[in-house]
Motif scaffolding. Structure first.
Motif, PDB file in Angstrom:
ATOM      1  N   SER A   1      37.498  -7.488  30.258  1.00  0.00           N
ATOM      2  CA  SER A   1      37.277  -8.581  31.196  1.00  0.00           C
ATOM      3  C   SER A   1      38.392  -9.619  31.114  1.00  0.00           C
ATOM      4  CB  SER A   1      35.928  -9.252  30.907  1.00  0.00           C
ATOM      5  OG  SER A   1      35.955  -9.955  29.677  1.00  0.00           O
TER       6      SER A   1
ATOM      7  N   PHE B   1      41.248  -8.646  33.301  1.00  0.00           N
ATOM      8  CA  PHE B   1      40.900  -8.819  34.719  1.00  0.00           C
ATOM      9  C   PHE B   1      41.165 -10.252  35.157  1.00  0.00           C
ATOM     10  CE2 PHE B   1      37.897 -10.308  37.893  1.00  0.00           C
ATOM     11  CZ  PHE B   1      38.088  -9.409  38.919  1.00  0.00           C
ATOM     12  N   HIS B   2      40.676 -11.211  34.399  1.00  0.00           N
ATOM     13  CA  HIS B   2      40.826 -12.607  34.800  1.00  0.00           C
ATOM     14  C   HIS B   2      42.270 -13.091  34.682  1.00  0.00           C
ATOM     15  CE1 HIS B   2      36.618 -13.430  35.502  1.00  0.00           C
ATOM     16  NE2 HIS B   2      36.311 -12.850  34.360  1.00  0.00           N
TER      17      HIS B   2
ATOM     18  N   CYS C   1      43.822 -11.044  38.116  1.00  0.00           N
ATOM     19  CA  CYS C   1      43.109 -10.715  39.346  1.00  0.00           C
ATOM     20  C   CYS C   1      43.619 -11.500  40.556  1.00  0.00           C
ATOM     21  CB  CYS C   1      41.601 -10.928  39.170  1.00  0.00           C
ATOM     22  SG  CYS C   1      41.129 -12.655  38.870  1.00  0.00           S
TER      23      CYS C   1
ATOM     24  N   GLN D   1      32.228 -17.237  30.734  1.00  0.00           N
ATOM     25  CA  GLN D   1      33.096 -16.388  31.546  1.00  0.00           C
ATOM     26  C   GLN D   1      32.311 -15.664  32.629  1.00  0.00           C
ATOM     27  OE1 GLN D   1      35.206 -12.305  30.693  1.00  0.00           O
ATOM     28  NE2 GLN D   1      36.366 -13.907  29.668  1.00  0.00           N
ATOM     29  N   GLY D   2      31.165 -15.106  32.265  1.00  0.00           N
ATOM     30  CA  GLY D   2      30.358 -14.413  33.260  1.00  0.00           C
ATOM     31  C   GLY D   2      29.822 -15.354  34.323  1.00  0.00           C
TER      32      GLY D   2
ATOM     33  N   GLY E   1      42.356  -2.525  30.713  1.00  0.00           N
ATOM     34  CA  GLY E   1      41.782  -3.421  31.708  1.00  0.00           C
ATOM     35  C   GLY E   1      42.735  -3.683  32.860  1.00  0.00           C
TER      36      GLY E   1
ATOM     37  N   GLY F   1      34.505  -7.666  38.822  1.00  0.00           N
ATOM     38  CA  GLY F   1      35.229  -7.831  37.576  1.00  0.00           C
ATOM     39  C   GLY F   1      34.557  -8.758  36.582  1.00  0.00           C
ATOM     40  N   SER F   2      33.655  -9.615  37.057  1.00  0.00           N
ATOM     41  CA  SER F   2      33.041 -10.619  36.177  1.00  0.00           C
ATOM     42  C   SER F   2      31.641 -10.245  35.710  1.00  0.00           C
ATOM     43  CB  SER F   2      32.982 -11.970  36.901  1.00  0.00           C
ATOM     44  OG  SER F   2      34.265 -12.404  37.278  1.00  0.00           O
TER      45      SER F   2
ATOM     46  N   ILE G   1      30.455  -8.312  32.266  1.00  0.00           N
ATOM     47  CA  ILE G   1      30.510  -8.954  30.952  1.00  0.00           C
ATOM     48  C   ILE G   1      29.118  -9.299  30.435  1.00  0.00           C
ATOM     49  CG2 ILE G   1      30.688 -11.327  31.792  1.00  0.00           C
ATOM     50  CD1 ILE G   1      32.628  -9.818  28.842  1.00  0.00           C
TER      51      ILE G   1
END
Length: 435
Positions: free
Chosen positions: A31, A34-35, A38, A173-174, A234, A255-256, A259
């Motif tokens: 994850s 991704f962040h 993205c 984060q989620g 990732g 993507g989120s 998690i």
């Protein structure tokens, strides 16, 4: 000393318990990558021009091409201007066609994008012309979140423990990662990205501390670098996700949201026994050490456990101590310089894949793919040559490669690609929506 080091050797330096712990770090690492990248896929280069629908009230039967020819100026290469238009007038259509318009102004009624273009940050929030710099600013704000997170969650994990900080960072984060998909304004988007950046620092720093405090010294490079390979994986997954999901809001959710699956591991994720000892929570540390030994099929002598005592309270240091001692000052300056250079080059290249002139999805896939053998290779390089020589040689090598890149003539491409062509050339190829 408390004797925790000797007990951990008895428990096993890298047994099944530690291997399971490394496996638990994989999903957060996926994850994180991704962040980090993205947004590159959420702000694609799409054709646009000023909204000149005002002329429709005068000439409702004009074709799209006629409307653009009458209301948009062209640059020196004959391409339509993207950020300017002819000022609206109250003439009739015949007068406009006979005399033409010659007074220009900035886009006053928004922009027009291709109707078939999937929703993106650029099209929803008009990140073009005067607002195009907001894209880079938002990346900087995300990096500021990384900085704030390191300043907040690092000391916090020392105060309240590794486990709660990891779980709280993952929750943040989620929550804010999914929340980004529903933001109504770009400034809200940037604020949420800042929080996500802070949570990324909380996850990466604290997970690294937790893993290394359970794993023996000889196995730490192998465990940490294998875990970091998931960051590269990732990146590759991001390339596939962004290729299949072109709607930026759906991509952010995809993507989120995964998690949150990490919370199924809450009961399995251990606290650091070493941290528990430093806080005087000896009984909790003993229970965890016995559990780890049981999973590793080891037995800790009872006498060894009884020797486990709280560490003697010593004067706490501060960040200023890094600059007061000559040796610490030298090490601090060298590490700071190395981290600065590494980050500058790595993110300078990684966040610039849209300007390479190649397909962005394949480029991102390649960036992730080359990191896997590089990270795995570091395991052997560190064991054979040590940290100092490996770091020095790789820094020099990367610097030489960057200098070679500067010498490559601008515009050289190995593959023809519309995405990498100059805007004026793309305008010529598509008259209605040049891109």
């Amino acid at each position: 000393m408390s004797g925790i080091g000797e007990i951990l050797k008895t428990v096993g330096e890298f047994g099944p318990f530690q291997k399971w712990l490394v496996l638990l770090t994989l999903l957060p690492c996926l994850s994180v990558s991704f962040h980090q990248f993205c947004q590159l896929f959420m702000v694609p280069n799409v054709p646009h021009h000023c909204n000149t629908s005002w002329i429709r009230a005068i000439g409702p039967n004009l074709t799209e091409e006629e409307q653009l020819n009458l209301t948009l100026p062209r640059d020196a290469n004959g391409a339509y201007e993207q950020c300017s238009m002819y000022s609206p007038v109250d003439w009739d259509l015949d007068s406009i066609m006979a005399y033409g318009l010659n007074i220009t102004e900035k886009c006053s009624s928004g922009w027009v994008y291709p109707s078939a273009q999937p929703p993106s940050l650029l099209t929803e929030f008009d990140l073009v012309c005067d607002k195009k710099d907001l894209n880079d600013i938002s990346q900087s704000i995300y990096m500021m979140g990384l900085f704030l997170g390191s300043m907040i969650f690092g000391p916090l994990s020392d105060r309240i423990g590794r486990r709660p900080v990891i779980l709280f960072s993952i929750f943040l984060q989620g929550l804010f990662g999914v929340g980004i998909a529903f933001v109504p304004h770009f400034y809200v988007y940037m604020a949420f990205r800042c929080v996500v950046g802070a949570s990324v620092s909380g996850i990466t720093m604290t997970i690294l501390a937790l893993a290394t405090e359970w794993i023996g010294v000889s196995s730490r490079p192998k465990a940490v670098l294998v875990s970091h390979c998931c960051f590269a994986i990732g990146q590759m997954i991001l390339a596939g996700l962004s290729y299949g999901i072109r709607n930026w809001r759906l991509l952010e959710i995809a993507g989120s949201a995964p998690i949150f699956a990490f919370f199924f591991c809450i009961q399995v994720l251990p606290e650091s026994a070493r941290w528990l000892v430093t806080r005087g929570r000896i009984e909790e540390a003993k229970k965890l050490l016995k559990k780890a030994a049981s999973i590793n099929k080891r037995t800790i002598p009872q006498g060894l456990l009884e020797q486990l005592k709280p560490e003697t309270q010593t004067k706490s240091g501060s960040i200023l101590d890094l600059f007061r001692k000559k040796h610490l000052l030298k090490v601090t300056l060298i590490m700071s310089c190395a981290w600065f250079v590494n980050s500058l080059v790595y993110y300078g290249l990684s966040l610039n894949v849209t300007n390479f002139g190649l397909d962005i999805y394949l480029t991102q896939l390649a960036f992730g793919a080359v990191e896997i053998p590089a990270r795995l290779g570091c395991i052997f390089l560190l064991q054979w040559f040590g940290r100092k020589k490996t770091q020095a040689v790789l820094l020099v090598l990367s610097g030489l490669v960057c200098l070679i890149i500067i010498g490559i003539p601008e515009g050289e491409q190995s593959l023809p690609n519309t995405r990498g062509q100059p805007l004026e050339q793309r305008y010529t190829e598509t008259q209605l929506f040049p891109c």
